[in-house]
Write a protein that holds these residues in place. Structure first.
Motif, PDB file in Angstrom:
ATOM      1  N   ILE A 112       0.737  -1.267   0.101  1.00 39.50           N
ATOM      2  CA  ILE A 112      -0.001   0.000  -0.024  1.00 39.50           C
ATOM      3  C   ILE A 112       0.944   1.272  -0.063  1.00 39.50           C
ATOM      4  O   ILE A 112       0.789   2.153  -0.909  1.00 39.50           O
ATOM      5  CB  ILE A 112      -0.949  -0.037   1.142  1.00 39.50           C
ATOM      6  CG1 ILE A 112      -1.924  -1.143   0.966  1.00 39.50           C
ATOM      7  CG2 ILE A 112      -1.737   1.326   1.373  1.00 39.50           C
ATOM      8  CD1 ILE A 112      -2.905  -1.499   2.246  1.00 39.50           C
ATOM      9  N   ILE A 113       1.890   1.250   0.760  1.00 35.14           N
ATOM     10  CA  ILE A 113       2.779   2.512   0.948  1.00 35.14           C
ATOM     11  C   ILE A 113       3.521   2.744  -0.577  1.00 35.14           C
ATOM     12  O   ILE A 113       3.523   3.914  -0.957  1.00 35.14           O
ATOM     13  CB  ILE A 113       3.640   2.257   2.130  1.00 35.14           C
ATOM     14  CG1 ILE A 113       3.073   2.467   3.391  1.00 35.14           C
ATOM     15  CG2 ILE A 113       4.705   3.179   1.833  1.00 35.14           C
ATOM     16  CD1 ILE A 113       4.001   2.114   4.549  1.00 35.14           C
ATOM     17  N   VAL A 114       3.916   1.482  -0.806  1.00 37.40           N
ATOM     18  CA  VAL A 114       4.652   1.799  -2.270  1.00 37.40           C
ATOM     19  C   VAL A 114       3.882   2.182  -3.474  1.00 37.40           C
ATOM     20  O   VAL A 114       4.090   2.820  -4.404  1.00 37.40           O
ATOM     21  CB  VAL A 114       5.548   0.642  -2.700  1.00 37.40           C
ATOM     22  CG1 VAL A 114       5.852   0.388  -4.052  1.00 37.40           C
ATOM     23  CG2 VAL A 114       6.567   0.232  -1.663  1.00 37.40           C
ATOM     24  N   GLY A 115       2.543   1.482  -3.462  1.00 33.25           N
ATOM     25  CA  GLY A 115       1.548   1.718  -4.472  1.00 33.25           C
ATOM     26  C   GLY A 115       1.048   3.092  -4.461  1.00 33.25           C
ATOM     27  O   GLY A 115       0.742   4.058  -5.417  1.00 33.25           O
ATOM     28  N   CYS A 116       0.696   4.022  -3.128  1.00 35.73           N
ATOM     29  CA  CYS A 116       0.434   5.144  -2.961  1.00 35.73           C
ATOM     30  C   CYS A 116       1.354   6.185  -3.209  1.00 35.73           C
ATOM     31  O   CYS A 116       1.351   7.086  -4.026  1.00 35.73           O
ATOM     32  CB  CYS A 116       0.126   5.458  -1.499  1.00 35.73           C
ATOM     33  SG  CYS A 116      -1.377   4.546  -1.137  1.00 35.73           S
ATOM     34  N   ALA A 117       2.870   5.916  -3.111  1.00 37.75           N
ATOM     35  CA  ALA A 117       4.064   6.692  -3.460  1.00 37.75           C
ATOM     36  C   ALA A 117       3.843   6.369  -4.997  1.00 37.75           C
ATOM     37  O   ALA A 117       4.150   7.928  -5.682  1.00 37.75           O
ATOM     38  CB  ALA A 117       5.208   6.289  -2.786  1.00 37.75           C
ATOM     39  N   MET A 118       3.908   5.607  -5.708  1.00 39.41           N
ATOM     40  CA  MET A 118       3.704   5.642  -7.108  1.00 39.41           C
ATOM     41  C   MET A 118       2.663   6.418  -7.834  1.00 39.41           C
ATOM     42  O   MET A 118       2.882   7.043  -8.720  1.00 39.41           O
ATOM     43  CB  MET A 118       3.783   4.183  -7.664  1.00 39.41           C
ATOM     44  CG  MET A 118       5.063   3.313  -7.339  1.00 39.41           C
ATOM     45  SD  MET A 118       4.970   1.603  -7.723  1.00 39.41           S
ATOM     46  CE  MET A 118       5.323   1.722  -9.459  1.00 39.41           C
ATOM     47  N   LEU A 119       1.453   6.142  -7.248  1.00 42.39           N
ATOM     48  CA  LEU A 119       0.359   6.857  -7.440  1.00 42.39           C
ATOM     49  C   LEU A 119       0.289   8.479  -7.456  1.00 42.39           C
ATOM     50  O   LEU A 119      -0.032   9.131  -8.366  1.00 42.39           O
ATOM     51  CB  LEU A 119      -1.087   6.234  -6.813  1.00 42.39           C
ATOM     52  CG  LEU A 119      -2.471   6.959  -7.400  1.00 42.39           C
ATOM     53  CD1 LEU A 119      -2.633   6.464  -8.679  1.00 42.39           C
ATOM     54  CD2 LEU A 119      -3.433   6.432  -6.331  1.00 42.39           C
ATOM     55  N   ALA A 120       0.972   8.776  -6.399  1.00 42.94           N
ATOM     56  CA  ALA A 120       0.973  10.199  -5.984  1.00 42.94           C
ATOM     57  C   ALA A 120       2.048  10.959  -7.050  1.00 42.94           C
ATOM     58  O   ALA A 120       1.851  12.014  -7.584  1.00 42.94           O
ATOM     59  CB  ALA A 120       1.598  10.367  -4.526  1.00 42.94           C
ATOM     60  N   LEU A 121       3.057  10.076  -7.273  1.00 44.09           N
ATOM     61  CA  LEU A 121       4.174  10.889  -8.069  1.00 44.09           C
ATOM     62  C   LEU A 121       3.601  10.818  -9.642  1.00 44.09           C
ATOM     63  O   LEU A 121       3.872  11.595 -10.083  1.00 44.09           O
ATOM     64  CB  LEU A 121       5.444  10.032  -7.933  1.00 44.09           C
ATOM     65  CG  LEU A 121       6.668  11.043  -8.748  1.00 44.09           C
ATOM     66  CD1 LEU A 121       6.984  12.060  -7.935  1.00 44.09           C
ATOM     67  CD2 LEU A 121       8.151   9.832  -8.629  1.00 44.09           C
ATOM     68  N   GLY A 122       2.847   9.729  -9.889  1.00 43.15           N
ATOM     69  CA  GLY A 122       2.216   9.634 -11.072  1.00 43.15           C
ATOM     70  C   GLY A 122       1.319  10.617 -11.520  1.00 43.15           C
ATOM     71  O   GLY A 122       1.297  11.040 -12.718  1.00 43.15           O
ATOM     72  N   LEU A 123       0.520  10.880 -10.604  1.00 43.56           N
ATOM     73  CA  LEU A 123      -0.392  11.836 -10.699  1.00 43.56           C
ATOM     74  C   LEU A 123      -0.017  13.091 -10.576  1.00 43.56           C
ATOM     75  O   LEU A 123      -0.549  14.247 -11.313  1.00 43.56           O
ATOM     76  CB  LEU A 123      -1.591  11.515  -9.824  1.00 43.56           C
ATOM     77  CG  LEU A 123      -2.520  10.204  -9.927  1.00 43.56           C
ATOM     78  CD1 LEU A 123      -3.381  10.262  -8.873  1.00 43.56           C
ATOM     79  CD2 LEU A 123      -3.398  10.580 -11.248  1.00 43.56           C
ATOM     80  N   GLY A 124       1.041  13.474  -9.851  1.00 43.34           N
ATOM     81  CA  GLY A 124       1.594  14.782  -9.585  1.00 43.34           C
ATOM     82  C   GLY A 124       2.558  15.278 -10.952  1.00 43.34           C
ATOM     83  O   GLY A 124       2.825  16.450 -10.940  1.00 43.34           O
ATOM     84  N   ALA A 125       2.963  14.394 -11.584  1.00 40.00           N
ATOM     85  CA  ALA A 125       3.868  14.673 -12.474  1.00 40.00           C
ATOM     86  C   ALA A 125       3.368  15.336 -13.700  1.00 40.00           C
ATOM     87  O   ALA A 125       2.486  14.733 -14.417  1.00 40.00           O
ATOM     88  CB  ALA A 125       5.067  13.593 -12.867  1.00 40.00           C
TER      89      ALA A 125
END
Length: 125
Positions: A112-125
């Motif tokens: 969950i932590i890794v997935g959320c980090a990937m989602l946050a960076l993917g949506l923010g970039a």
């Protein structure tokens, strides 16, 4: 008999990814740097999420939890007073189940932590 060497895990997906990159290079070469940029961001987010999990939970690493639970529980069984002829197997099964649940929850937490980090960076970039 001819045997082939065993391919690494997810080797098929590596081939698909390379084919898709080649397709992007032919169809829209101007998008290739953008695709590589986004791929590097998502990969970096995965690494950052992994290390974030390790930093937040230094004593709850999934690989260490099963060993810790199993050793701790087996040592506690030595102190357990069983009647003569009593079978300790149900007790061992209960401890093993608890260790598996702790291990599974730690892996789920990390995912969950890794997935959320990937989602946050993917949506923010």
């Amino acid at each position: 008999m001819l045997t082939f060497p065993k391919c690494p895990r997810l080797f098929g997906w590596l081939i698909v990814t390379i084919l898709l990159l080649v397709a992007i290079a032919f169809l829209a070469p101007q998008q290739l740097p953008v695709s590589l940029y986004k791929l590097s961001l998502v990969s970096m987010a995965g690494v950052v999420g992994y290390w974030l999990d390790r930093s937040l939970f230094p004593y709850a690493r999934p690989d260490a939890l099963t060993d810790y639970c199993a050793v701790d529980d087996i040592e506690s069984l030595e102190d357990l007073k069983l009647d003569e002829g009593e079978n300790p197997e149900p007790i061992l099964a209960e401890f093993d189940t608890r260790a598996n649940i702790v291990f599974g929850l730690a892996m789920l937490r990390r995912a969950i932590i890794v997935g959320c980090a990937m989602l946050a960076l993917g949506l923010g970039a």
